[in-house]
Write an enzyme that holds these catalytic residues in place. Structure first.
Site, short mmCIF file in Angstrom:
data_model
loop_
_atom_site.label_atom_id
_atom_site.label_comp_id
_atom_site.label_asym_id
_atom_site.label_seq_id
_atom_site.Cartn_x
_atom_site.Cartn_y
_atom_site.Cartn_z
N GLY A 114 -18.48 1.93 -2.26
CA GLY A 114 -19.47 3.00 -2.19
C GLY A 114 -20.81 2.66 -2.83
O GLY A 114 -21.79 3.39 -2.64
N TYR B 71 0.86 -1.18 0.00
CA TYR B 71 0.00 0.00 0.00
C TYR B 71 0.90 1.24 0.00
O TYR B 71 1.49 1.59 1.02
CB TYR B 71 -0.89 0.04 1.24
CG TYR B 71 -1.95 -1.04 1.31
CD1 TYR B 71 -2.29 -1.80 0.21
CD2 TYR B 71 -2.61 -1.28 2.51
CE1 TYR B 71 -3.28 -2.78 0.30
CE2 TYR B 71 -3.60 -2.25 2.60
CZ TYR B 71 -3.92 -3.00 1.49
OH TYR B 71 -4.90 -3.96 1.58
#
Length: 323
Positions: free
Chosen positions: A215, A63
């Site tokens: 989302g 990441y």
């Protein structure tokens, strides 16, 4: 904070975990200046999560090319005993974010762990897991490397990520697997057919990510233009598939409105209702999201609610592949 035990090993962690991935630029390119405003807010978010009783912090060495681990390190300084660190390793990326594959060679796994321990500033990682299966390396060898790290005291527990039922059995035969990290939500229920039953048979906990499906289940995609890169990577967010999926999500939005809740809270509460061996991993990069996410902990469903959700979001109801 509600606490849950992951599998028969009895790892006690918070029912909601903090996914730290979005605090870093995972798609490649330059990171924001270290200690800039974005990083400061990320660190404050992790600190606030710990203060609220969230113990599970999920990060990965890939990441932001280690950037994410430096944020976690800063946030847990002086409070290491309050954090349960889950670290994924091994996915290879270019500087632009393109995924090159997974390196699961034992020597590589041990090398990744050494760098993660250094970046995190800790003497052990609580849960360590290869990010994916490397098809060029026998999986038993990859898992064996993590078992070696456990024997050396550098890792406490073995985790695996995004594996099928056979791979889960294979890993568990080498060393007891404490937790499986895998996508699971109202929109992605593929694990219910084979993977989840095997995990429960073997006493392996599940850390579910993608709980609000980037989302989609939060209603966010109805209010804004979908990022073209996101649509290109996830067919379910593209064209007719997206429109059909938004229609399906209307049911969740309506139920949330009748309960005075948000769709994201209901999606999280549904995930937590699937069993006491499941932890919901929620990505947050701002403190402002913490209160809403924690609000899912006190939501309960009637049997009628659960039946309705099960029918509307039956496996396959959300169209388009997840990647």
């Amino acid at each position: 904070m509600q606490m849950r035990r992951l599998g028969r090993n009895g790892l006690l962690v918070s029912a909601i975990g903090l996914g730290c991935m979005r605090m870093s630029n995972i798609m490649g390119g330059p990171q924001p200046p270290l200690h800039g405003d974005r990083d400061k807010e990320s660190v404050k978010t992790i600190e606030a999560a710990l203060d609220a009783g969230i113990t599970l912090l999920n990060t990965g060495d890939f990441y932001g090319m280690g950037h994410n681990e430096t944020l976690v390190a800063e946030a847990i300084r002086g409070r290491r005993d309050r954090a349960f660190l889950s670290v994924k390793c091994g996915i290879q990326r270019t500087h632009t974010g393109t995924i090159l594959g997974m390196d699961g060679r034992p020597s590589s796994i041990k090398n990744y762990a050494a760098y993660s321990l250094q970046r995190l500033g800790v003497d052990h990682i609580d849960l360590y897991q290869p990010g994916r299966v490397d098809p060029s390396v026998p999986y038993e060898e990859t898992i064996g490397a993590v078992a070696d790290l456990i024997g050396e005291g550098k890792v406490r527990h073995l985790g695996v990520s995004e594996v099928n039922a056979d791979q889960l059995r294979k890993a568990h035969s080498v060393h007891p697997v404490a937790a499986l990290e895998i996508e699971y939500s109202l929109a992605s229920r593929f694990i219910e057919r084979a993977v989840l039953p095997v995990a429960r048979e073997l006493g392996i906990g599940v850390v579910a990510y993608g709980v609000v499906t980037q989302g989609l289940l939060a209603g966010a995609m109805r209010k804004q233009v979908v990022d073209p890169a996101l649509a290109a990577s996830f067919p379910r967010f593209h064209g007719e598939s997206l429109q059909k999926n938004l229609t399906t999500v209307e049911f969740l939005e309506h139920m949330a409105a009748t309960k005075g809740r948000t769709p994201a809270q209901l999606a999280t509460a549904w995930m937590l209702s699937r069993g006491d061996d499941i932890v919901a991993l929620l990505g947050m990069s701002r403190r402002s999201h913490l209160s809403e996410n924690l609000g899912a902990l006190d939501i309960s469903f009637s049997s009628e609610d659960l039946d309705a959700l099960d029918k509307v979001f039956a496996p396959g109801a959300i169209v388009g592949s997840r990647s």
